[in-house]
Design a protein around this motif. Structure first.
Motif, PDB file in Angstrom:
ATOM      1  N   ALA A  92       3.855  16.286  64.221  1.00 31.11           N
ATOM      2  CA  ALA A  92       2.798  15.375  64.668  1.00 31.11           C
ATOM      3  C   ALA A  92       3.001  13.955  64.148  1.00 31.11           C
ATOM      4  O   ALA A  92       2.218  13.054  64.464  1.00 31.11           O
ATOM      5  CB  ALA A  92       1.439  15.896  64.211  1.00 31.11           C
ATOM      6  N   GLY A  93       4.066  13.749  63.357  1.00 33.86           N
ATOM      7  CA  GLY A  93       4.327  12.428  62.796  1.00 33.86           C
ATOM      8  C   GLY A  93       3.372  12.059  61.676  1.00 33.86           C
ATOM      9  O   GLY A  93       3.197  10.885  61.349  1.00 33.86           O
ATOM     10  N   GLU A  94       2.778  13.081  61.043  1.00 38.25           N
ATOM     11  CA  GLU A  94       1.767  12.837  60.017  1.00 38.25           C
ATOM     12  C   GLU A  94       2.223  13.228  58.614  1.00 38.25           C
ATOM     13  O   GLU A  94       1.463  13.083  57.651  1.00 38.25           O
ATOM     14  CB  GLU A  94       0.490  13.617  60.361  1.00 38.25           C
ATOM     15  CG  GLU A  94      -0.143  13.187  61.685  1.00 38.25           C
ATOM     16  CD  GLU A  94      -1.310  14.061  62.090  1.00 38.25           C
ATOM     17  OE1 GLU A  94      -1.603  15.031  61.347  1.00 38.25           O
ATOM     18  OE2 GLU A  94      -1.933  13.792  63.129  1.00 38.25           O
ATOM     19  N   LEU A  95       3.450  13.722  58.472  1.00 40.23           N
ATOM     20  CA  LEU A  95       3.930  14.147  57.157  1.00 40.23           C
ATOM     21  C   LEU A  95       4.373  12.939  56.341  1.00 40.23           C
ATOM     22  O   LEU A  95       5.158  12.111  56.803  1.00 40.23           O
ATOM     23  CB  LEU A  95       5.094  15.123  57.307  1.00 40.23           C
ATOM     24  CG  LEU A  95       5.593  15.757  56.002  1.00 40.23           C
ATOM     25  CD1 LEU A  95       4.549  16.727  55.448  1.00 40.23           C
ATOM     26  CD2 LEU A  95       6.921  16.480  56.219  1.00 40.23           C
TER      27      LEU A  95
ATOM     28  N   PHE B 287       2.843  27.499  53.892  1.00 38.29           N
ATOM     29  CA  PHE B 287       3.245  26.115  53.687  1.00 38.29           C
ATOM     30  C   PHE B 287       4.309  25.669  54.695  1.00 38.29           C
ATOM     31  O   PHE B 287       4.314  24.514  55.122  1.00 38.29           O
ATOM     32  CB  PHE B 287       3.753  25.913  52.259  1.00 38.29           C
ATOM     33  CG  PHE B 287       2.658  25.894  51.231  1.00 38.29           C
ATOM     34  CD1 PHE B 287       1.879  24.765  51.051  1.00 38.29           C
ATOM     35  CD2 PHE B 287       2.402  27.012  50.450  1.00 38.29           C
ATOM     36  CE1 PHE B 287       0.860  24.743  50.105  1.00 38.29           C
ATOM     37  CE2 PHE B 287       1.389  27.002  49.503  1.00 38.29           C
ATOM     38  CZ  PHE B 287       0.612  25.864  49.332  1.00 38.29           C
ATOM     39  N   GLY B 288       5.212  26.563  55.066  1.00 38.24           N
ATOM     40  CA  GLY B 288       6.263  26.186  56.017  1.00 38.24           C
ATOM     41  C   GLY B 288       5.697  25.749  57.346  1.00 38.24           C
ATOM     42  O   GLY B 288       6.059  24.696  57.881  1.00 38.24           O
ATOM     43  N   LYS B 289       4.821  26.542  57.900  1.00 35.53           N
ATOM     44  CA  LYS B 289       4.188  26.201  59.188  1.00 35.53           C
ATOM     45  C   LYS B 289       3.383  24.919  59.071  1.00 35.53           C
ATOM     46  O   LYS B 289       3.403  24.070  59.972  1.00 35.53           O
ATOM     47  CB  LYS B 289       3.293  27.344  59.646  1.00 35.53           C
ATOM     48  CG  LYS B 289       4.024  28.616  60.064  1.00 35.53           C
ATOM     49  CD  LYS B 289       3.042  29.671  60.549  1.00 35.53           C
ATOM     50  CE  LYS B 289       3.742  30.984  60.897  1.00 35.53           C
ATOM     51  NZ  LYS B 289       4.687  30.835  62.012  1.00 35.53           N
ATOM     52  N   GLU B 290       2.654  24.778  57.951  1.00 40.42           N
ATOM     53  CA  GLU B 290       1.819  23.592  57.759  1.00 40.42           C
ATOM     54  C   GLU B 290       2.668  22.329  57.665  1.00 40.42           C
ATOM     55  O   GLU B 290       2.362  21.307  58.289  1.00 40.42           O
ATOM     56  CB  GLU B 290       0.983  23.758  56.491  1.00 40.42           C
ATOM     57  CG  GLU B 290       0.020  22.603  56.247  1.00 40.42           C
ATOM     58  CD  GLU B 290      -0.771  22.768  54.953  1.00 40.42           C
ATOM     59  OE1 GLU B 290      -1.785  22.071  54.798  1.00 40.42           O
ATOM     60  OE2 GLU B 290      -0.361  23.596  54.099  1.00 40.42           O
ATOM     61  N   ILE B 291       3.747  22.404  56.886  1.00 36.79           N
ATOM     62  CA  ILE B 291       4.618  21.234  56.714  1.00 36.79           C
ATOM     63  C   ILE B 291       5.235  20.817  58.044  1.00 36.79           C
ATOM     64  O   ILE B 291       5.248  19.627  58.397  1.00 36.79           O
ATOM     65  CB  ILE B 291       5.718  21.550  55.675  1.00 36.79           C
ATOM     66  CG1 ILE B 291       5.108  21.671  54.278  1.00 36.79           C
ATOM     67  CG2 ILE B 291       6.808  20.470  55.690  1.00 36.79           C
ATOM     68  CD1 ILE B 291       6.063  22.236  53.246  1.00 36.79           C
ATOM     69  N   TRP B 292       5.771  21.798  58.792  1.00 37.81           N
ATOM     70  CA  TRP B 292       6.417  21.436  60.064  1.00 37.81           C
ATOM     71  C   TRP B 292       5.401  20.907  61.076  1.00 37.81           C
ATOM     72  O   TRP B 292       5.697  19.995  61.847  1.00 37.81           O
ATOM     73  CB  TRP B 292       7.175  22.621  60.640  1.00 37.81           C
ATOM     74  CG  TRP B 292       7.999  22.184  61.818  1.00 37.81           C
ATOM     75  CD1 TRP B 292       7.670  22.245  63.138  1.00 37.81           C
ATOM     76  CD2 TRP B 292       9.266  21.526  61.758  1.00 37.81           C
ATOM     77  NE1 TRP B 292       8.663  21.698  63.916  1.00 37.81           N
ATOM     78  CE2 TRP B 292       9.652  21.242  63.094  1.00 37.81           C
ATOM     79  CE3 TRP B 292      10.116  21.161  60.716  1.00 37.81           C
ATOM     80  CZ2 TRP B 292      10.855  20.605  63.396  1.00 37.81           C
ATOM     81  CZ3 TRP B 292      11.315  20.532  61.021  1.00 37.81           C
ATOM     82  CH2 TRP B 292      11.672  20.254  62.348  1.00 37.81           C
ATOM     83  N   LYS B 293       4.216  21.457  61.075  1.00 39.87           N
ATOM     84  CA  LYS B 293       3.184  20.997  62.000  1.00 39.87           C
ATOM     85  C   LYS B 293       2.857  19.530  61.741  1.00 39.87           C
ATOM     86  O   LYS B 293       2.714  18.737  62.682  1.00 39.87           O
ATOM     87  CB  LYS B 293       1.924  21.863  61.849  1.00 39.87           C
ATOM     88  CG  LYS B 293       0.849  21.583  62.897  1.00 39.87           C
ATOM     89  CD  LYS B 293      -0.300  22.570  62.763  1.00 39.87           C
ATOM     90  CE  LYS B 293      -1.361  22.318  63.844  1.00 39.87           C
ATOM     91  NZ  LYS B 293      -2.485  23.274  63.732  1.00 39.87           N
TER      92      LYS B 293
END
Length: 284
Positions: free
Chosen positions: A235-238, A225-231
């Motif tokens: 990308a400005g998509e969170l 989840f950490g990598k996914e959230i930061w990615k």
């Protein structure tokens, strides 16, 4: 109980009427249950810098702003005044983070005032009205572990959407009140956009949650989840409503070796030009 010395100014100023008991002692502060009129609150008394086991590492304070350039210079020089400014910044960082996160919908204690190195804030309680326990003191089933993990991952997302990374998140600075997990202890919180260590800190925070909850819910053990959230953030998509899977796709495209070599050559050429320019200056 005997009133701690650091709480006397709050009593003298009428902010606190009575100190009832000590609630907990951590690496950065001691927390007391206090009475303020008819309200029962808690007072977080920050320890002096030389007494804290949690040090103000540059990794945490990078990107923090001070009131003016004089304070910034004093902090850089490490003068007595600079250390006082740094200490004040360390303490007010938590108040600022609490207000910022509360506005973003993150479950944090409500702060009231920070005065003379003491943060007066809401006392969190469980369903029976007792002081809320730390997460690591709560009896955990697999179902509850999955539920709390999901709730806390959502809180981490809300925090990052507000531009904040906790920086020291674990089962020891999460309380569980009558409604679920509440995140506490934020003096080391970092600005996600202004701190070069933010990505690593966020991933560590989330990994800490994974390590703890996977003891009870093994299906979480390999989540990312950490990598996914930061990615998504990078990308400005969170968004607060981002749907997470806990999986990150591996980069399968071959590396562009030629592009890397061109970049290396460009840097080498710039360095060569710089040295040539400096040599010419010395000859003049």
């Amino acid at each position: 109980m005997k009133t701690p010395k650091r709480l006397l100014p709050l009593i003298e100023d009428g902010l606190v009427d009575e100190v009832l008991r000590q609630l907990m002692s951590g690496k950065e502060a001691k927390v007391y249950v206090v009475r303020c009129g008819e309200e029962i609150r808690c007072a977080k008394v920050y320890k002096e810098a030389n007494q804290r086991s949690f040090k103000q590492a540059a990794a945490y304070t990078e990107g923090r702003k001070v009131k003016n350039s004089r304070q910034a210079r004093a902090m850089a020089k490490g003068s007595k005044y600079g250390r006082e400014v740094q200490e004040e910044a360390w303490q007010t960082a938590e108040v600022d983070a609490l207000y910022r996160l509360a506005d973003a919908g993150v479950r944090v204690p409500e702060p009231y005032i920070c005065f003379e190195g003491v943060l007066l804030m809401e006392l969190l309680t469980d369903a029976n009205g007792n002081a809320a326990p730390r997460l690591n003191d709560v009896e955990m089933s697999e179902a509850l572990a999955l539920q709390y993990h999901a709730e806390l991952i959502h809180q981490v997302v809300l925090m990052l959407c507000a531009g904040v990374v906790h920086g020291d998140l674990s089962e020891y600075n999460i309380l569980v009140d009558a409604e679920g997990p509440v995140i506490i202890d934020l003096p080391q919180a970092v600005d996600a956009a202004g701190n070069n260590n933010a990505a690593a800190m966020l991933e560590r925070d989330v990994d800490n949650l994974r390590s703890y909850f996977s003891q009870f819910a093994p299906s979480l053990a390999h989540s990312q989840f950490g990598k996914e959230i930061w990615k998504l953030y990078e990308a400005g998509e969170l968004t607060p409503d981002s749907v997470l899977t806990g999986r990150v796709k591996r980069e399968t495209r071959p590396a562009d070796v030629r592009a890397v070599l061109r970049e290396v050559e460009s840097v080498r050429q710039e360095e060569e030009d710089r040295r040539r320019y400096l040599a010419e200056l010395r000859q003049q």
